[in-house]
Design a protein around this motif. Structure first.
Motif, short mmCIF file in Angstrom:
data_model
loop_
_atom_site.label_atom_id
_atom_site.label_comp_id
_atom_site.label_asym_id
_atom_site.label_seq_id
_atom_site.Cartn_x
_atom_site.Cartn_y
_atom_site.Cartn_z
N LEU A 58 0.83 -1.22 0.00
CA LEU A 58 0.00 0.00 0.00
C LEU A 58 0.86 1.26 0.00
O LEU A 58 0.57 2.23 -0.70
N ALA A 59 1.93 1.25 0.78
CA ALA A 59 2.82 2.42 0.81
C ALA A 59 3.49 2.62 -0.55
O ALA A 59 3.63 3.75 -1.03
N ALA A 61 2.25 1.69 -3.49
CA ALA A 61 1.23 2.18 -4.42
C ALA A 61 0.97 3.67 -4.23
O ALA A 61 0.89 4.43 -5.20
N CYS A 62 0.88 4.09 -2.98
CA CYS A 62 0.66 5.52 -2.70
C CYS A 62 1.84 6.36 -3.18
O CYS A 62 1.65 7.43 -3.77
N THR A 63 3.04 5.87 -2.94
CA THR A 63 4.23 6.60 -3.37
C THR A 63 4.29 6.66 -4.89
O THR A 63 4.62 7.71 -5.47
N ILE A 65 1.77 6.54 -7.05
CA ILE A 65 0.74 7.47 -7.54
C ILE A 65 1.18 8.91 -7.31
O ILE A 65 1.00 9.78 -8.18
N TYR A 66 1.79 9.18 -6.17
CA TYR A 66 2.25 10.55 -5.86
C TYR A 66 3.30 11.00 -6.88
O TYR A 66 3.19 12.09 -7.45
N TYR A 68 4.00 9.74 -9.85
CA TYR A 68 3.43 9.80 -11.19
C TYR A 68 2.66 11.11 -11.38
O TYR A 68 2.75 11.75 -12.42
N SER A 69 1.90 11.51 -10.35
CA SER A 69 1.15 12.76 -10.45
C SER A 69 2.08 13.96 -10.59
O SER A 69 1.83 14.87 -11.39
#
Length: 104
Positions: A58-59, A61-63, A65-66, A68-69
């Motif tokens: 989960l960490a 995936a969040c990293t 996405i961050y 990539y954004s």
């Protein structure tokens, strides 16, 4: 039979009530001792590795996405959007005069 079961329940209640009194010093969960019982620790031990991998996933995936954004936003340079012309000195003076009139 119902008499025996009611007696057993009442004796259990009395025993529990007596064990939780301050006079005996025996309590179900003593004050200041915050730990799991051994049975709970045994039951949870097989999930600890799975929980660590889930947390790392989960960490990650969040990293991902961050970052990539951030990367996607940096690619936009707004070069296709026309900028308005700079105001002239006369337009700036007129704008400041209007602001002073509205303030007074």
């Amino acid at each position: 039979m119902s008499t025996n079961s009611s007696n057993a329940k009442s004796s259990t209640v009395v025993r529990l009530a007596n064990s939780q009194t301050k006079n005996t010093g025996e309590k179900y969960a003593p004050y200041g001792e915050y730990h799991f019982r051994q049975s709970i620790e045994r039951g949870r031990s097989r999930y600890s590795i799975r929980n660590v991998f889930t947390a790392l996933g989960l960490a990650g995936a969040c990293t991902g996405i961050y970052f990539y954004s951030l990367h996607a936003v940096k690619q936009e340079d707004f070069s296709d959007v026309p900028m308005p012309p700079e105001p002239t000195a006369e337009e700036k003076a007129e704008f400041e005069r209007k602001i002073k009139e509205e303030a007074s």
